[in-house]
Design an enzyme around this catalytic site. Sequence first.
Site, PDB file in Angstrom:
ATOM      1  N   THR A  58       5.847   6.522   0.830  1.00  0.00           N
ATOM      2  CA  THR A  58       5.351   6.251   2.110  1.00  0.00           C
ATOM      3  C   THR A  58       4.417   4.888   2.237  1.00  0.00           C
ATOM      4  OG1 THR A  58       4.729   8.602   2.291  1.00  0.00           O
ATOM      5  CG2 THR A  58       3.581   7.231   3.902  1.00  0.00           C
ATOM      6  N   MET A  67       0.679  -1.315   0.035  1.00  0.00           N
ATOM      7  CA  MET A  67      -0.015  -0.057   0.196  1.00  0.00           C
ATOM      8  C   MET A  67       0.850   1.145   0.003  1.00  0.00           C
ATOM      9  SD  MET A  67      -1.367  -0.387   3.702  1.00  0.00           S
ATOM     10  CE  MET A  67      -0.464  -0.400   5.142  1.00  0.00           C
ATOM     11  N   PRO A  68       1.777   1.305  -0.584  1.00  0.00           N
ATOM     12  CA  PRO A  68       2.488   2.677  -0.697  1.00  0.00           C
ATOM     13  C   PRO A  68       1.911   3.631  -1.641  1.00  0.00           C
ATOM     14  CG  PRO A  68       4.010   0.784  -1.758  1.00  0.00           C
ATOM     15  CD  PRO A  68       2.459   0.244  -1.298  1.00  0.00           C
ATOM     16  N   PHE A  69       2.205   4.798  -1.243  1.00  0.00           N
ATOM     17  CA  PHE A  69       1.845   5.882  -1.655  1.00  0.00           C
ATOM     18  C   PHE A  69       3.177   6.898  -2.222  1.00  0.00           C
ATOM     19  CE2 PHE A  69       0.675  10.678  -1.670  1.00  0.00           C
ATOM     20  CZ  PHE A  69      -0.335  10.751  -2.439  1.00  0.00           C
TER      21      PHE A  69
END
Length: 129
Positions: free
Chosen positions: A72, A1-3
């Site tokens: 992130t 789930m990286p941003f």
Amino acid sequence: MPFIRIDLHEGKPAEELSMISRSIHQAMVETIDVPEDDYFQVITTHAPGELLYDRHYMNIDRSEEQIFIQITMKEGRTLRKKRALFARIAELLQANAGVRPQDVMVILTENKQENWSFGHGIAQLAAEE
């Protein structure tokens, strides 16, 4: 789930921006076990004078094509996986978009999965209290 946030100089065509974006995502899929459909990125281009950096910090010769990549993601990946990610991002950006590895700076920020809401104002991954 990286941003992912990608900051670079303005003037690149949409096709090149897409290739940069997809290369970074591919590197995450290959090295840190990100699912193919876990794709959330923001690309921001900057006018001359808006990206400031030392051209020779840590004896790395940077050019006007500098790219900053902020990732992130939830905590827990090993140092080995992170190093593999950095290397693969630089490799794919060079191969697919002609970006010099010297011009690729990656910053990882890790947090707990309880700090994410994917919509509806709900912390979908937070443990129940």
